[in-house]
Scaffold this motif. Structure first.
Motif, PDB file in Angstrom:
ATOM      1  N   TYR A 289      -5.899   0.891  -7.458  1.00  0.00           N
ATOM      2  CA  TYR A 289      -6.950   0.493  -6.503  1.00  0.00           C
ATOM      3  C   TYR A 289      -7.051  -1.037  -6.419  1.00  0.00           C
ATOM      4  O   TYR A 289      -7.122  -1.600  -5.342  1.00  0.00           O
ATOM      5  N   GLN A 290      -7.044  -1.688  -7.591  1.00  0.00           N
ATOM      6  CA  GLN A 290      -7.162  -3.154  -7.592  1.00  0.00           C
ATOM      7  C   GLN A 290      -5.997  -3.823  -6.878  1.00  0.00           C
ATOM      8  O   GLN A 290      -6.177  -4.763  -6.121  1.00  0.00           O
ATOM      9  N   VAL A 291      -4.774  -3.335  -7.146  1.00  0.00           N
ATOM     10  CA  VAL A 291      -3.592  -3.985  -6.558  1.00  0.00           C
ATOM     11  C   VAL A 291      -3.553  -3.738  -5.048  1.00  0.00           C
ATOM     12  O   VAL A 291      -3.243  -4.651  -4.271  1.00  0.00           O
ATOM     13  N   VAL A 292      -3.911  -2.532  -4.617  1.00  0.00           N
ATOM     14  CA  VAL A 292      -3.943  -2.235  -3.171  1.00  0.00           C
ATOM     15  C   VAL A 292      -4.961  -3.144  -2.480  1.00  0.00           C
ATOM     16  O   VAL A 292      -4.685  -3.737  -1.430  1.00  0.00           O
ATOM     17  N   GLN A 293      -6.136  -3.264  -3.086  1.00  0.00           N
ATOM     18  CA  GLN A 293      -7.171  -4.090  -2.469  1.00  0.00           C
ATOM     19  C   GLN A 293      -6.774  -5.560  -2.467  1.00  0.00           C
ATOM     20  O   GLN A 293      -7.059  -6.296  -1.516  1.00  0.00           O
ATOM     21  N   GLU A 294      -6.054  -5.998  -3.509  1.00  0.00           N
ATOM     22  CA  GLU A 294      -5.576  -7.382  -3.562  1.00  0.00           C
ATOM     23  C   GLU A 294      -4.576  -7.645  -2.422  1.00  0.00           C
ATOM     24  O   GLU A 294      -4.614  -8.678  -1.763  1.00  0.00           O
ATOM     25  N   LEU A 295      -3.661  -6.700  -2.178  1.00  0.00           N
ATOM     26  CA  LEU A 295      -2.697  -6.906  -1.097  1.00  0.00           C
ATOM     27  C   LEU A 295      -3.372  -6.870   0.276  1.00  0.00           C
ATOM     28  O   LEU A 295      -3.037  -7.653   1.164  1.00  0.00           O
ATOM     29  N   PHE A 296      -4.330  -5.960   0.421  1.00  0.00           N
ATOM     30  CA  PHE A 296      -5.092  -5.915   1.672  1.00  0.00           C
ATOM     31  C   PHE A 296      -5.780  -7.258   1.906  1.00  0.00           C
ATOM     32  O   PHE A 296      -5.696  -7.843   2.996  1.00  0.00           O
TER      33      PHE A 296
ATOM     34  N   SER B 194      -3.150 -14.178  -4.753  1.00  0.00           N
ATOM     35  CA  SER B 194      -3.331 -14.624  -6.146  1.00  0.00           C
ATOM     36  C   SER B 194      -2.221 -14.135  -7.088  1.00  0.00           C
ATOM     37  O   SER B 194      -2.022 -14.697  -8.157  1.00  0.00           O
ATOM     38  N   LEU B 195      -1.479 -13.075  -6.706  1.00  0.00           N
ATOM     39  CA  LEU B 195      -0.367 -12.629  -7.557  1.00  0.00           C
ATOM     40  C   LEU B 195       0.856 -13.519  -7.386  1.00  0.00           C
ATOM     41  O   LEU B 195       1.765 -13.509  -8.220  1.00  0.00           O
TER      42      LEU B 195
END
Ligand SMILES: [Zn+2]
Length: 587
Positions: free
Chosen positions: A101-108, A320-321
């Motif tokens: 969930y966190q990584v998907v939201q970060e990419l979005f 940020s990644l």
């Protein structure tokens, strides 16, 4: 040595997987990863179950369970099946983790910050009698593309095209049959046309790809439209924007969240490894390579849409990644059919992995997929052909060679006999087998697995011919020569076993032990119940230590190693299994 990401398609968790599924992505990606590890590369193989979207919600509704209960059930079934096949995932996880969930939201968020996500007003369905929004799954109608009369508001299950509810002909509510009214509603779209130029420039550098994949991708790019990445649905990843985060009726579209799984699984693997930054070595090192494995119906997501997401997150200002690598290669397979028909769970034209493994060995299936699977053309699985290949090739070819060479050495010497002076036939055979490492390895590195296993089996045939020509059973009065022939044959068996290890890992471990070897020859995955790193929920993952095991090189056998009479490694299949299996299909 290089770093290699093996990114394997995510099986959808709405039921058990059948052998058509695993022949397209599962087994080929494992053969490749095993070979690359044996050849000294640093492989990270990741995937998981794809657990969001309308079909899961619809099925959960039909069964009277929550979507979470449904995916918990099938996630475990699929994990067990993939373990049974010996697929060496470094991490096989799922899309319902806190980390995902966190990584998907970060990419979005990163795509949004770079201006690639656009809000658009579309037509959403509403029930005229209640005034409530009708989620996509509650609308049915005729597909405008293929004419199928039970297409859903988001997808046609007959032709596989994605749809919007207002495209359906004669739309109706699945709740009460009324005709929905369409009202304006806001959704987010990925601005795919913005990437057309970068995608074409990138495809220009992909000369190793199959021409049909390149052509198909270029045609898609010529006709790119913005694509919806949110949906009217309650089951999925929330939209990470102010004013949207807490809305219960809008979620990120399942396809958008699932492709991000390759990255989120790599990050989860790193977090579990004790070095949370370790994923960067496969995603940000410019020398790292990334191979994506899937069926041909998924090429568009891997050659166009996922690269667009990666490009849009990486620039103009990286999220940020940091900037992320594009795929090196998209390795797609064609379709496997079953006795001339398309696999279909609803029409019972199906054999589930679990049922298969209850009756047959995993390596028998792995062999069939490698030698006769849908690598570059659609191919048909028939029980009679499965039986024929198992009996004529695995049992009579490879298994028989293993059995007769080891049993004759065990009976006459009780150990691996020493070699005396080698004849030209002896050295010619040993050289032919050694040459296999370069030939078979080159084919495996280029994803030509059918040619690779055919070459390995051709070499097995040469060893069988040597054994028959030298007829060690006739050398009872010349024990020295008999010992030399058996030594040469056992050396060839040992090296052939290494050549076949990526394809037949279970048998390879057994043969290693029959030759007196100890320790791990072909590593196997294991199931571990872990806690979610962010919310503590327990779930099973597939993982393993694959750093031990054979390397891709000839290894000298040691004279004097004790040998016992072998038990057969492969099972001959009786003629009756064909009728039994066909009867099961029709019942
Ligand atoms: Zn259709």
């Amino acid at each position: 040595m290089s770093r290699v990401l093996a990114a394997v398609a995510w099986p959808y968790a709405n039921g058990p997987r059948h052998i058509g599924h695993v022949s397209g992505f599962g087994v080929p990606s494992d053969v490749f990863s095993r070979y690359m590890r044996m050849a000294g590369h640093d492989v990270l193989m990741v995937s998981g179950t794809d657990e969001h979207g309308t079909p899961i919600q619809v099925q959960a509704d039909a069964e009277g369970v929550t979507p979470r209960e449904l995916v918990d059930r099938y996630n475990r079934v699929i994990v067990e099946d993939l373990r049974g096949l010996g697929l060496t995932y470094d991490l096989f996880t799922r899309t319902t983790t806190g980390n995902h969930y966190q990584v998907v939201q970060e990419l979005f968020q990163g795509l949004h910050d770079n201006g690639y996500i656009i809000a658009r007003t579309t037509l959403g369905a509403r029930s005229p009698s209640t005034g409530r929004t009708l989620p996509d799954r509650y609308i049915e109608g005729t597909c405008p593309i293929c004419g199928y009369d039970s297409a859903r508001g988001d997808q046609c299950d007959n032709c596989g095209n994605q749809l919007d509810p207002d495209q359906l002909i004669n739309p109706r509510s699945k709740i009460n049959g009324e005709t929905p009214e369409f009202v304006e509603t806001e959704h987010f779209f990925l601005d795919l046309p913005a990437f057309a130029e970068q995608l074409n420039a990138w495809l220009d550098t992909r000369d190793g790809w199959r021409p049909n994949v390149l052509k198909f991708s270029r045609n898609l790019i010529a006709d790119l439209q913005p694509r919806a990445i949110t949906r009217d649905l309650e089951w999925g990843v929330p939209i990470p924007l102010d004013g949207w985060r807490d809305r219960g009726d809008k979620r990120i579209y399942v396809w958008f969240d699932a492709v991000i799984g390759y990255l989120s699984a790599s990050i989860e693997w790193a977090r579990r490894s004790g070095d949370p930054e370790a994923w960067r070595r496969w995603w940000q090192d410019p020398d790292a390579e990334a191979f994506y494995f899937m069926g041909k119906d998924n090429i568009v997501f891997h050659s166009v849409i996922w690269p667009s997401i990666l490009l849009g997150y990486s620039g103009p200002k990286p999220g940020s990644l940091g900037a992320l690598n594009l795929p090196t290669e998209v390795v797609s397979s064609e379709y496997l059919t079953m006795e001339g028909k398309k696999f279909s769970s609803s029409r019972r034209v199906v054999i589930y992995v679990r049922d298969f493994l209850e009756r047959y060995d995993a390596d028998a299936l792995r062999y069939f997929i490698a030698v006769a699977g849908p690598e570059s053309t659609d191919t048909d699985f028939t029980w009679s052909e499965f039986r024929r290949r198992n009996n004529d090739e695995l049992v009579a070819g490879w298994g028989n060679l293993v059995n007769r060479s080891i049993s004759m050495a065990a009976k006459n010497f009780g150990e691996i006999p020493a070699a005396g002076v080698l004849t030209s036939e002896d050295t010619a055979l040993l050289e032919a087998v050694r040459a296999g490492f370069a030939q078979v390895g080159d084919l495996l590195g280029r994803h030509r697995q059918k040619a690779a296993i055919s070459e390995a089996m051709r070499i097995v045939g040469e060893v069988n011919k040597y054994f028959s020509d030298q007829s060690p059973w006739k050398l009872k009065d010349d024990k020295a020569r008999m010992g030399t022939v058996l030594h040469v044959a056992l050396q060839a068996v040992r090296d052939c076993n290494t050549l076949l290890t990526p394809f037949l890992p279970h048998a390879a471990q057994q043969i290693h032990e029959l030759l007196g070897g100890t320790g791990v020859h072909a590593p196997m995955p294991r199931i571990v119940d872990v806690e979610d790193l962010d919310n503590g929920i327990t779930y099973p993952i597939l993982t393993g230590d694959y750093t031990t095991g054979a390397t891709w090189s000839p290894q000298d056998i040691v004279a004097g190693t004790a040998l016992a009479a072998p038990t057969p490694v492969f099972k001959k299949l009786d003629e009756s299994i064909v009728e039994e299996e066909l009867a099961r299909l029709q019942s």
